[in-house]
Design a protein around this motif. Structure first.
Motif, PDB file in Angstrom:
ATOM      1  N   GLY A  31       1.131  18.388  27.951  1.00 42.28           N
ATOM      2  CA  GLY A  31       0.096  18.849  29.010  1.00 42.28           C
ATOM      3  C   GLY A  31      -0.145  18.264  29.807  1.00 42.28           C
ATOM      4  O   GLY A  31      -1.166  19.186  30.226  1.00 42.28           O
ATOM      5  N   PHE A  32       0.370  17.412  30.108  1.00 43.64           N
ATOM      6  CA  PHE A  32      -0.686  17.354  31.759  1.00 43.64           C
ATOM      7  C   PHE A  32       0.474  17.922  33.190  1.00 43.64           C
ATOM      8  O   PHE A  32       0.971  17.128  33.626  1.00 43.64           O
ATOM      9  N   ASN A  33      -0.231  19.298  33.208  1.00 49.15           N
ATOM     10  CA  ASN A  33       0.545  19.949  34.066  1.00 49.15           C
ATOM     11  C   ASN A  33      -0.189  19.756  35.250  1.00 49.15           C
ATOM     12  O   ASN A  33       0.634  20.514  36.272  1.00 49.15           O
ATOM     13  N   ASP A  34      -0.837  19.118  35.693  1.00 47.80           N
ATOM     14  CA  ASP A  34      -1.867  18.457  37.337  1.00 47.80           C
ATOM     15  C   ASP A  34      -1.022  17.386  37.478  1.00 47.80           C
ATOM     16  O   ASP A  34      -0.637  16.856  38.843  1.00 47.80           O
ATOM     17  N   ASN A  35      -0.149  17.020  37.029  1.00 49.66           N
ATOM     18  CA  ASN A  35       0.429  14.730  36.731  1.00 49.66           C
ATOM     19  C   ASN A  35       1.743  15.818  38.030  1.00 49.66           C
ATOM     20  O   ASN A  35       1.123  14.754  38.613  1.00 49.66           O
ATOM     21  N   PRO A  36       2.223  16.539  38.414  1.00 47.94           N
ATOM     22  CA  PRO A  36       3.256  16.218  39.645  1.00 47.94           C
ATOM     23  C   PRO A  36       2.835  16.098  40.730  1.00 47.94           C
ATOM     24  O   PRO A  36       2.797  15.933  41.610  1.00 47.94           O
ATOM     25  N   VAL A  41      -0.439  16.312  41.495  1.00 42.92           N
ATOM     26  CA  VAL A  41      -1.677  15.180  41.570  1.00 42.92           C
ATOM     27  C   VAL A  41      -1.157  13.703  41.692  1.00 42.92           C
ATOM     28  O   VAL A  41      -1.524  12.851  42.546  1.00 42.92           O
ATOM     29  N   HIS A  42      -0.134  13.213  40.182  1.00 37.96           N
ATOM     30  CA  HIS A  42       0.035  11.759  40.351  1.00 37.96           C
ATOM     31  C   HIS A  42       1.133  12.045  40.588  1.00 37.96           C
ATOM     32  O   HIS A  42       1.439  10.159  40.415  1.00 37.96           O
ATOM     33  N   GLY A  43       2.198  12.914  40.941  1.00 36.65           N
ATOM     34  CA  GLY A  43       3.717  12.220  41.373  1.00 36.65           C
ATOM     35  C   GLY A  43       4.710  11.925  40.557  1.00 36.65           C
ATOM     36  O   GLY A  43       5.548  10.949  40.306  1.00 36.65           O
ATOM     37  N   VAL A  44       4.364  12.361  38.813  1.00 38.43           N
ATOM     38  CA  VAL A  44       5.117  12.507  37.468  1.00 38.43           C
ATOM     39  C   VAL A  44       5.281  13.457  37.107  1.00 38.43           C
ATOM     40  O   VAL A  44       4.260  14.579  37.352  1.00 38.43           O
ATOM     41  N   PRO A  45       5.715  13.743  35.931  1.00 35.54           N
ATOM     42  CA  PRO A  45       6.360  14.375  34.744  1.00 35.54           C
ATOM     43  C   PRO A  45       5.187  15.369  34.041  1.00 35.54           C
ATOM     44  O   PRO A  45       3.829  13.647  34.222  1.00 35.54           O
ATOM     45  N   SER A  46       4.399  15.679  34.066  1.00 37.45           N
ATOM     46  CA  SER A  46       3.955  16.736  33.089  1.00 37.45           C
ATOM     47  C   SER A  46       4.226  15.929  31.456  1.00 37.45           C
ATOM     48  O   SER A  46       2.738  16.230  30.737  1.00 37.45           O
ATOM     49  N   GLY A  47       4.777  15.146  30.888  1.00 39.07           N
ATOM     50  CA  GLY A  47       5.176  14.470  29.559  1.00 39.07           C
ATOM     51  C   GLY A  47       6.458  13.727  29.639  1.00 39.07           C
ATOM     52  O   GLY A  47       6.848  13.987  30.727  1.00 39.07           O
ATOM     53  N   MET A  48       6.111  12.897  29.408  1.00 40.16           N
ATOM     54  CA  MET A  48       6.673  11.641  29.521  1.00 40.16           C
ATOM     55  C   MET A  48       6.973  11.174  28.225  1.00 40.16           C
ATOM     56  O   MET A  48       5.722  11.065  26.961  1.00 40.16           O
ATOM     57  N   GLY A  49       8.156  10.044  28.008  1.00 43.54           N
ATOM     58  CA  GLY A  49       7.822   9.285  26.387  1.00 43.54           C
ATOM     59  C   GLY A  49       8.156   7.852  26.839  1.00 43.54           C
ATOM     60  O   GLY A  49       9.176   7.655  27.724  1.00 43.54           O
ATOM     61  N   THR A  50       7.290   7.319  26.241  1.00 45.95           N
ATOM     62  CA  THR A  50       8.371   5.848  25.985  1.00 45.95           C
ATOM     63  C   THR A  50       8.776   5.057  24.680  1.00 45.95           C
ATOM     64  O   THR A  50       7.935   5.331  23.324  1.00 45.95           O
ATOM     65  N   ILE A  51       9.584   4.127  24.126  1.00 40.21           N
ATOM     66  CA  ILE A  51       9.670   3.859  22.784  1.00 40.21           C
ATOM     67  C   ILE A  51      10.022   2.637  22.795  1.00 40.21           C
ATOM     68  O   ILE A  51      11.090   1.978  23.729  1.00 40.21           O
ATOM     69  N   LEU A  52       9.340   2.443  21.709  1.00 35.05           N
ATOM     70  CA  LEU A  52       9.806   0.708  21.779  1.00 35.05           C
ATOM     71  C   LEU A  52      10.303   0.164  20.391  1.00 35.05           C
ATOM     72  O   LEU A  52      10.373   0.766  19.566  1.00 35.05           O
TER      73      LEU A  52
END
Length: 194
Positions: free
Chosen positions: A74-79, A81-92
């Motif tokens: 839901g971070f729709n401005d990301n692409p 404004v920030h140059g990253v996808p609107s949704g991301m994930g990281t697994i530990l």
């Protein structure tokens, strides 16, 4: 103990949809057999225009691995404004015996594959064996992943699709027909499929 770091491209080169389907089916069986400890997830909704981030945790007794996924959406401005996808994930991943961090990996692809695989496991176990048609309500990335996964367990001959965005629906039709050669009928309504 060293910690392995896997970028999205490396994750992509290490797994296939067929393997993920098998793993998801194994995970469902393990969960149903009380071999998995999985507390409720925690989510944080951030003030608009931002979205949310969720944290999900599990422990699989059979392989002594603890996993934690952080995924945002839901971070729709990301692409823009920030140059990253609107949704991301990281697994530990943590060693269940020592709690040492053993792997940090991009979770975006795995999330898509896992969600698609869950649909494929459902189709494999619950659909009529002579089923050949799939209906997709929504035609974004998850719908594409569902078709990729279901095609591993079912011979799809026809797809009916609906989306509230005619442009997204048209792209889905072109992409799926190009990738799989399966005809896609575009529905004008999610009620009647036609």
């Amino acid at each position: 103990m060293k910690t392995l770091l896997l970028k999205k491209e490396e994750v992509r080169s290490l797994i296939s949809m067929k393997e993920v389907i098998s793993t998801v089916e194994e995970a469902y069986k393990a969960f149903n057999s009380n071999q998995v400890v999985q507390p409720d997830y925690i989510g944080i909704h951030l003030p608009p225009p931002r979205g949310e981030i969720d944290f999900k945790l599990s422990y699989y007794m059979a392989n002594e691995v603890i996993s934690m996924k952080a995924s945002s959406g839901g971070f729709n401005d990301n692409p823009a404004v920030h140059g990253v996808p609107s949704g991301m994930g990281t697994i530990l991943l943590f060693d269940g015996k020592s709690c040492a961090l053993i792997c940090v990996m991009d979770g975006s692809l795995i999330t898509g594959l896992r969600t698609g695989a869950a649909g494929a496991v459902s189709v494999k176990l619950l659909a009529r064996k002579n089923s050949r048609k799939v209906t997709s309500i929504g035609t974004g990335n998850q719908a594409r992943m569902q078709i990729r996964a279901i095609s591993e367990v079912m011979n799809i001959e026809e797809i009916h699709a609906w989306d509230n965005s005619p442009d997204t629906l048209a792209r889905f039709k072109a992409d799926i027909e190009g990738e799989f050669g399966i005809p896609v009928s575009m529905a004008s309504s999610k009620k009647n499929g036609g």
